[in-house]
Motif scaffolding. Structure first.
Motif, PDB file in Angstrom:
ATOM      1  N   PHE A 151      35.097  48.528  38.470  1.00  0.00           N
ATOM      2  CA  PHE A 151      34.895  49.151  39.776  1.00  0.00           C
ATOM      3  C   PHE A 151      35.917  50.270  39.834  1.00  0.00           C
ATOM      4  O   PHE A 151      37.115  50.024  39.740  1.00  0.00           O
ATOM      5  N   VAL A 152      35.473  51.539  39.951  1.00  0.00           N
ATOM      6  CA  VAL A 152      36.382  52.679  39.881  1.00  0.00           C
ATOM      7  C   VAL A 152      36.244  53.528  41.139  1.00  0.00           C
ATOM      8  O   VAL A 152      35.131  53.859  41.554  1.00  0.00           O
ATOM      9  N   VAL A 153      37.383  53.879  41.754  1.00  0.00           N
ATOM     10  CA  VAL A 153      37.422  54.785  42.901  1.00  0.00           C
ATOM     11  C   VAL A 153      38.612  55.717  42.712  1.00  0.00           C
ATOM     12  O   VAL A 153      39.740  55.257  42.554  1.00  0.00           O
ATOM     13  N   ALA A 154      38.353  57.041  42.717  1.00  0.00           N
ATOM     14  CA  ALA A 154      39.408  58.064  42.687  1.00  0.00           C
ATOM     15  C   ALA A 154      40.424  57.842  41.566  1.00  0.00           C
ATOM     16  O   ALA A 154      41.621  57.906  41.788  1.00  0.00           O
ATOM     17  N   GLY A 155      39.957  57.531  40.375  1.00  0.00           N
ATOM     18  CA  GLY A 155      40.839  57.364  39.230  1.00  0.00           C
ATOM     19  C   GLY A 155      41.545  56.033  39.150  1.00  0.00           C
ATOM     20  O   GLY A 155      42.380  55.826  38.279  1.00  0.00           O
ATOM     21  N   VAL A 156      41.246  55.099  40.030  1.00  0.00           N
ATOM     22  CA  VAL A 156      41.829  53.764  40.000  1.00  0.00           C
ATOM     23  C   VAL A 156      40.701  52.801  39.688  1.00  0.00           C
ATOM     24  O   VAL A 156      39.657  52.820  40.342  1.00  0.00           O
ATOM     25  N   GLY A 157      40.884  51.967  38.660  1.00  0.00           N
ATOM     26  CA  GLY A 157      39.822  51.043  38.264  1.00  0.00           C
ATOM     27  C   GLY A 157      40.298  49.612  38.204  1.00  0.00           C
ATOM     28  O   GLY A 157      41.487  49.341  38.070  1.00  0.00           O
ATOM     29  N   MET A 158      39.340  48.686  38.329  1.00  0.00           N
ATOM     30  CA  MET A 158      39.669  47.261  38.220  1.00  0.00           C
ATOM     31  C   MET A 158      38.620  46.554  37.382  1.00  0.00           C
ATOM     32  O   MET A 158      37.459  46.952  37.342  1.00  0.00           O
ATOM     33  N   THR A 159      39.052  45.526  36.689  1.00  0.00           N
ATOM     34  CA  THR A 159      38.175  44.618  35.964  1.00  0.00           C
ATOM     35  C   THR A 159      38.619  43.202  36.325  1.00  0.00           C
ATOM     36  O   THR A 159      39.533  43.027  37.122  1.00  0.00           O
ATOM     37  N   ALA A 160      37.986  42.201  35.748  1.00  0.00           N
ATOM     38  CA  ALA A 160      38.384  40.811  36.010  1.00  0.00           C
ATOM     39  C   ALA A 160      38.456  40.045  34.703  1.00  0.00           C
ATOM     40  O   ALA A 160      37.600  40.195  33.832  1.00  0.00           O
ATOM     41  N   LEU A 161      39.486  39.229  34.561  1.00  0.00           N
ATOM     42  CA  LEU A 161      39.695  38.375  33.398  1.00  0.00           C
ATOM     43  C   LEU A 161      39.866  36.947  33.896  1.00  0.00           C
ATOM     44  O   LEU A 161      40.449  36.731  34.957  1.00  0.00           O
ATOM     45  N   LYS A 162      39.393  35.985  33.122  1.00  0.00           N
ATOM     46  CA  LYS A 162      39.425  34.606  33.608  1.00  0.00           C
ATOM     47  C   LYS A 162      39.818  33.636  32.498  1.00  0.00           C
ATOM     48  O   LYS A 162      39.454  33.813  31.345  1.00  0.00           O
ATOM     49  N   ASN A 163      40.560  32.610  32.900  1.00  0.00           N
ATOM     50  CA  ASN A 163      40.876  31.470  32.040  1.00  0.00           C
ATOM     51  C   ASN A 163      40.807  30.240  32.936  1.00  0.00           C
ATOM     52  O   ASN A 163      41.675  30.040  33.790  1.00  0.00           O
ATOM     53  N   GLU A 164      39.775  29.431  32.750  1.00  0.00           N
ATOM     54  CA  GLU A 164      39.496  28.278  33.603  1.00  0.00           C
ATOM     55  C   GLU A 164      39.414  28.734  35.053  1.00  0.00           C
ATOM     56  O   GLU A 164      38.570  29.536  35.385  1.00  0.00           O
ATOM     57  N   HIS A 165      40.319  28.282  35.933  1.00  0.00           N
ATOM     58  CA  HIS A 165      40.245  28.644  37.346  1.00  0.00           C
ATOM     59  C   HIS A 165      41.111  29.848  37.693  1.00  0.00           C
ATOM     60  O   HIS A 165      40.993  30.397  38.791  1.00  0.00           O
ATOM     61  N   VAL A 166      41.988  30.244  36.803  1.00  0.00           N
ATOM     62  CA  VAL A 166      42.890  31.363  37.069  1.00  0.00           C
ATOM     63  C   VAL A 166      42.156  32.675  36.775  1.00  0.00           C
ATOM     64  O   VAL A 166      41.569  32.840  35.713  1.00  0.00           O
ATOM     65  N   VAL A 167      42.195  33.585  37.736  1.00  0.00           N
ATOM     66  CA  VAL A 167      41.551  34.896  37.594  1.00  0.00           C
ATOM     67  C   VAL A 167      42.629  35.962  37.699  1.00  0.00           C
ATOM     68  O   VAL A 167      43.488  35.907  38.574  1.00  0.00           O
ATOM     69  N   ILE A 168      42.576  36.932  36.783  1.00  0.00           N
ATOM     70  CA  ILE A 168      43.487  38.072  36.822  1.00  0.00           C
ATOM     71  C   ILE A 168      42.641  39.326  36.957  1.00  0.00           C
ATOM     72  O   ILE A 168      41.679  39.516  36.217  1.00  0.00           O
ATOM     73  N   VAL A 169      43.007  40.171  37.926  1.00  0.00           N
ATOM     74  CA  VAL A 169      42.276  41.406  38.181  1.00  0.00           C
ATOM     75  C   VAL A 169      43.221  42.580  37.914  1.00  0.00           C
ATOM     76  O   VAL A 169      44.037  42.929  38.774  1.00  0.00           O
ATOM     77  N   PRO A 170      43.134  43.185  36.707  1.00  0.00           N
ATOM     78  CA  PRO A 170      43.952  44.371  36.424  1.00  0.00           C
ATOM     79  C   PRO A 170      43.432  45.586  37.187  1.00  0.00           C
ATOM     80  O   PRO A 170      42.231  45.858  37.196  1.00  0.00           O
ATOM     81  N   ILE A 171      44.336  46.300  37.825  1.00  0.00           N
ATOM     82  CA  ILE A 171      44.037  47.555  38.507  1.00  0.00           C
ATOM     83  C   ILE A 171      44.852  48.617  37.794  1.00  0.00           C
ATOM     84  O   ILE A 171      46.076  48.518  37.730  1.00  0.00           O
ATOM     85  N   ARG A 172      44.162  49.617  37.237  1.00  0.00           N
ATOM     86  CA  ARG A 172      44.841  50.589  36.380  1.00  0.00           C
ATOM     87  C   ARG A 172      44.652  52.010  36.885  1.00  0.00           C
ATOM     88  O   ARG A 172      43.596  52.367  37.387  1.00  0.00           O
ATOM     89  N   THR A 173      45.679  52.808  36.681  1.00  0.00           N
ATOM     90  CA  THR A 173      45.592  54.250  36.851  1.00  0.00           C
ATOM     91  C   THR A 173      46.481  54.841  35.767  1.00  0.00           C
ATOM     92  O   THR A 173      47.556  54.323  35.496  1.00  0.00           O
ATOM     93  N   GLY A 174      46.002  55.872  35.083  1.00  0.00           N
ATOM     94  CA  GLY A 174      46.833  56.367  33.992  1.00  0.00           C
ATOM     95  C   GLY A 174      46.344  57.655  33.378  1.00  0.00           C
ATOM     96  O   GLY A 174      45.461  58.322  33.900  1.00  0.00           O
ATOM     97  N   ILE A 175      46.942  57.972  32.232  1.00  0.00           N
ATOM     98  CA  ILE A 175      46.670  59.199  31.503  1.00  0.00           C
ATOM     99  C   ILE A 175      45.866  58.846  30.263  1.00  0.00           C
ATOM    100  O   ILE A 175      46.135  57.864  29.590  1.00  0.00           O
TER     101      ILE A 175
END
Length: 197
Positions: A151-175
């Motif tokens: 999901f990307v808005v104005a150069g900032v994007g997010m994805t989702a990673l999962k391990n069992e019940h724990v979810v990590i959502v990286p939000i990135r902006t960069g070069i």
């Protein structure tokens, strides 16, 4: 006299029962408030993100709102930096710090391979929202996901990673630019390592 004693005991029992009945919602509300006090609000995450990414990230609030709509309130977040590169197969390396309200701050290092229709390189400042983390040790494992479903808005994007019940959502902006779709995982460790597996 015996009737008075029995009646007094019944009154005492009734008073205790009524008190317990009315105290239960208060206790329940305090327990729920204590549980919620270990989670972060949208405003706390946006403020931390603006302090970390700077004022150039107009899309940060929209991406964070999207993450909150999909996954709820996080009970931790990671602020860090990462670098990645790919030509069909790729690697990602990063380091940062995990922030929690109830367990303090802890170092976090991540690395991982990817494979797919993907090429390019990227250096990014990264905020990762952490959901359903029962304890700090649960972070230090592998989290899989599809990086092209962003999901990307104005150069900032997010994805989702999962391990069992724990979810990590990286939000990135960069070069840099990294184009395509890949499948991979991130492995989190307490110390840096070059081994992405």
């Amino acid at each position: 006299m015996r009737f008075d004693r029995v009646f007094g005991s019944v009154q005492l029992f009734a008073a205790l029962l009524v008190s317990a009945f009315f105290a239960l919602p208060v206790f329940n509300a305090k327990a729920q408030q204590a549980q919620n006090s270990s989670q972060y609000s949208v405003q706390e995450i946006v403020d931390a993100g603006h302090g970390f990414f700077g004022s150039t990230t107009g899309g940060l609030a929209k991406v964070v709102e999207q993450a909150f709509q999909q996954y709820g309130l996080p009970n931790g977040y990671i602020l860090g930096q990462e670098g990645s590169g790919a030509f069909i197969a790729g690697l990602t390396y990063g380091e940062g710090e995990l922030y929690t309200k109830n367990a303090g701050n802890h170092p976090a290092f991540w690395q991982g391979p990817s494979l797919g229709l993907d090429y390019g390189g990227q250096g990014a400042r990264t905020m990762m929202l952490v959901y359903n983390l029962p304890d700090i040790q649960s972070l230090y494992s592998r989290f899989g996901g599809v990086s092209g479903s962003a999901f990307v808005v104005a150069g900032v994007g997010m994805t989702a990673l999962k391990n069992e019940h724990v979810v990590i959502v990286p939000i990135r902006t960069g070069i840099g630019a990294r184009l395509g779709v890949n499948v991979g995982y991130l492995k989190f460790t307490q110390a840096p390592t070059w081994n992405p597996f």
